[in-house]
Design a protein around this motif. Structure first.
Motif, PDB file in Angstrom:
ATOM      1  N   LEU A 258      14.263  -3.646  -9.280  1.00  0.00           N
ATOM      2  CA  LEU A 258      13.200  -2.754  -9.731  1.00  0.00           C
ATOM      3  C   LEU A 258      11.839  -3.338  -9.336  1.00  0.00           C
ATOM      4  N   ILE A 259      10.979  -2.498  -8.784  1.00  0.00           N
ATOM      5  CA  ILE A 259       9.651  -2.931  -8.352  1.00  0.00           C
ATOM      6  C   ILE A 259       8.694  -2.887  -9.537  1.00  0.00           C
ATOM      7  N   GLN A 260       7.950  -3.974  -9.716  1.00  0.00           N
ATOM      8  CA  GLN A 260       7.037  -4.088 -10.854  1.00  0.00           C
ATOM      9  C   GLN A 260       5.613  -3.684 -10.463  1.00  0.00           C
ATOM     10  N   GLY A 261       4.854  -3.157 -11.453  1.00  0.00           N
ATOM     11  CA  GLY A 261       3.439  -2.852 -11.243  1.00  0.00           C
ATOM     12  C   GLY A 261       3.195  -1.538 -10.520  1.00  0.00           C
ATOM     13  N   ILE A 262       1.911  -1.147 -10.477  1.00  0.00           N
ATOM     14  CA  ILE A 262       1.532   0.104  -9.836  1.00  0.00           C
ATOM     15  C   ILE A 262       0.883  -0.116  -8.457  1.00  0.00           C
ATOM     16  N   ILE A 263       0.689  -1.369  -8.102  1.00  0.00           N
ATOM     17  CA  ILE A 263       0.025  -1.672  -6.832  1.00  0.00           C
ATOM     18  C   ILE A 263       0.783  -1.115  -5.629  1.00  0.00           C
ATOM     19  N   PRO A 264       2.118  -1.258  -5.539  1.00  0.00           N
ATOM     20  CA  PRO A 264       2.837  -0.698  -4.385  1.00  0.00           C
ATOM     21  C   PRO A 264       2.614   0.805  -4.215  1.00  0.00           C
ATOM     22  N   ILE A 265       2.593   1.552  -5.333  1.00  0.00           N
ATOM     23  CA  ILE A 265       2.363   2.993  -5.259  1.00  0.00           C
ATOM     24  C   ILE A 265       0.936   3.280  -4.780  1.00  0.00           C
ATOM     25  N   ALA A 266      -0.026   2.519  -5.304  1.00  0.00           N
ATOM     26  CA  ALA A 266      -1.427   2.699  -4.910  1.00  0.00           C
ATOM     27  C   ALA A 266      -1.609   2.438  -3.415  1.00  0.00           C
ATOM     28  N   VAL A 267      -0.930   1.431  -2.921  1.00  0.00           N
ATOM     29  CA  VAL A 267      -1.040   1.085  -1.499  1.00  0.00           C
ATOM     30  C   VAL A 267      -0.509   2.204  -0.614  1.00  0.00           C
ATOM     31  N   THR A 268       0.613   2.808  -1.019  1.00  0.00           N
ATOM     32  CA  THR A 268       1.175   3.900  -0.214  1.00  0.00           C
ATOM     33  C   THR A 268       0.249   5.120  -0.195  1.00  0.00           C
ATOM     34  N   LEU A 269      -0.424   5.374  -1.305  1.00  0.00           N
ATOM     35  CA  LEU A 269      -1.375   6.487  -1.344  1.00  0.00           C
ATOM     36  C   LEU A 269      -2.562   6.228  -0.422  1.00  0.00           C
ATOM     37  N   ILE A 270      -3.047   4.994  -0.433  1.00  0.00           N
ATOM     38  CA  ILE A 270      -4.143   4.611   0.462  1.00  0.00           C
ATOM     39  C   ILE A 270      -3.718   4.803   1.918  1.00  0.00           C
ATOM     40  N   SER A 271      -2.477   4.429   2.194  1.00  0.00           N
ATOM     41  CA  SER A 271      -1.948   4.567   3.551  1.00  0.00           C
ATOM     42  C   SER A 271      -1.909   6.018   3.984  1.00  0.00           C
ATOM     43  N   VAL A 272      -1.450   6.909   3.109  1.00  0.00           N
ATOM     44  CA  VAL A 272      -1.376   8.341   3.433  1.00  0.00           C
ATOM     45  C   VAL A 272      -2.760   8.899   3.751  1.00  0.00           C
ATOM     46  N   ILE A 273      -3.742   8.545   2.944  1.00  0.00           N
ATOM     47  CA  ILE A 273      -5.104   9.059   3.130  1.00  0.00           C
ATOM     48  C   ILE A 273      -5.706   8.593   4.459  1.00  0.00           C
TER      49      ILE A 273
END
Length: 273
Positions: free
Chosen positions: A108-123
């Protein structure tokens, strides 16, 4: 024209370098195969953007004694190199993802940073896709269009990563390597698309949807009074231009000057079409 292309390719290198470093670091820190795979994919984009950067500059060189048809096909060669790089990255990710899935090497991946990074990448990648595709289409640059198509693929990949991490965080830990597998298949598919897109030009041919040019050339020749039976028409793509060779028949009684005028008539009509 060249100035706009240089600006776009320079921006692509800078943005992809930032995204690649960010995602690779986050992928390692949070032990996420999906984010790491996305980072590796962005790292290949740095190399492909660099290839496009140099290809567009070399292809703009004027014709010379050794290259009478110019250097436009350098862009097609650059696009071919991109396809091989993307294919290698896709296969490597596929093998690693399958290995982790089979050996149950996921968590299981911890924290919200990985999700935030993927959103930055999409933008950021959406921004790059729009400007690269528009400039590539506007100036008919194959390597820039190829890079834009790869960028469009990256937008989809980062979106898949986002949902994969989201599902992972709610308890489906196997989604991390599974997303890695999905990403790799998409990457390989895009590699084949880029390869096929430029294969025709390197083989001195044209695409199926460009065959209408033959009929148009015949019609234009018929508009020049005195030109008969245009035949042995040969067309090949050189960068954004078409190179056309053909034979025509004229009245054997006319002089050389008149024959030359007829060829100029055909040339002008084709160039102005």
């Amino acid at each position: 024209m060249e100035k706009n292309i240089k600006i776009v390719t320079s921006i692509a290198v800078v943005v992809n370098t930032f995204l690649a470093a960010l995602k690779v670091i986050i992928g390692f820190l949070f032990n996420s195969m999906a984010v790491l795979a996305d980072g590796i994919d962005s790292a290949t984009d740095i190399l492909t953007a660099s290839i496009v950067y140099f290809a567009t500059r070399l292809s703009s060189k004027p014709p010379d004694k050794l290259h009478p048809y110019g250097h436009r096909k350098i862009e097609n060669i650059g696009a071919k190199i991109i396809s091989f790089i993307v294919f290698y990255a896709g296969i490597s990710l596929l093998i690693e993802s399958i290995k982790r899935l089979v050996t149950h090497n996921y968590n299981l991946i911890q924290g919200i940073i990985p999700i935030a990074v993927t959103l930055i990448s999409v933008i950021f990648k959406t921004f790059l896709f729009i400007i690269e595709y528009r400039i590539g289409k506007k100036y008919n640059r194959p390597s820039l269009i190829a890079e834009a198509l790869n960028m469009r693929n990256d937008i989809l990949l980062s979106s898949i990563v986002f949902f994969g991490i989201l599902l992972n965080k709610i308890g489906l830990s196997f989604m991390d390597p599974l997303v890695g597998m999905i990403m790799s298949v998409i990457i390989v598919k895009v590699a084949f698309e880029i390869f096929n897109e430029n294969a025709v030009a390197l083989l001195d041919g044209i695409k199926k949807d460009e065959e209408w040019i033959y009929d148009e050339i015949i019609n234009l020749c018929n508009e020049c009074e005195g030109v008969k039976n245009p035949h042995k028409i040969r067309i090949r793509k050189i960068g954004e231009c078409f190179d056309i060779d053909m034979d025509i028949e004229v009245d054997p009684k006319i002089n050389v000057q008149r024959s030359h005028e007829l060829t100029l008539c055909i040339k002008d009509k084709i160039k102005n079409f």
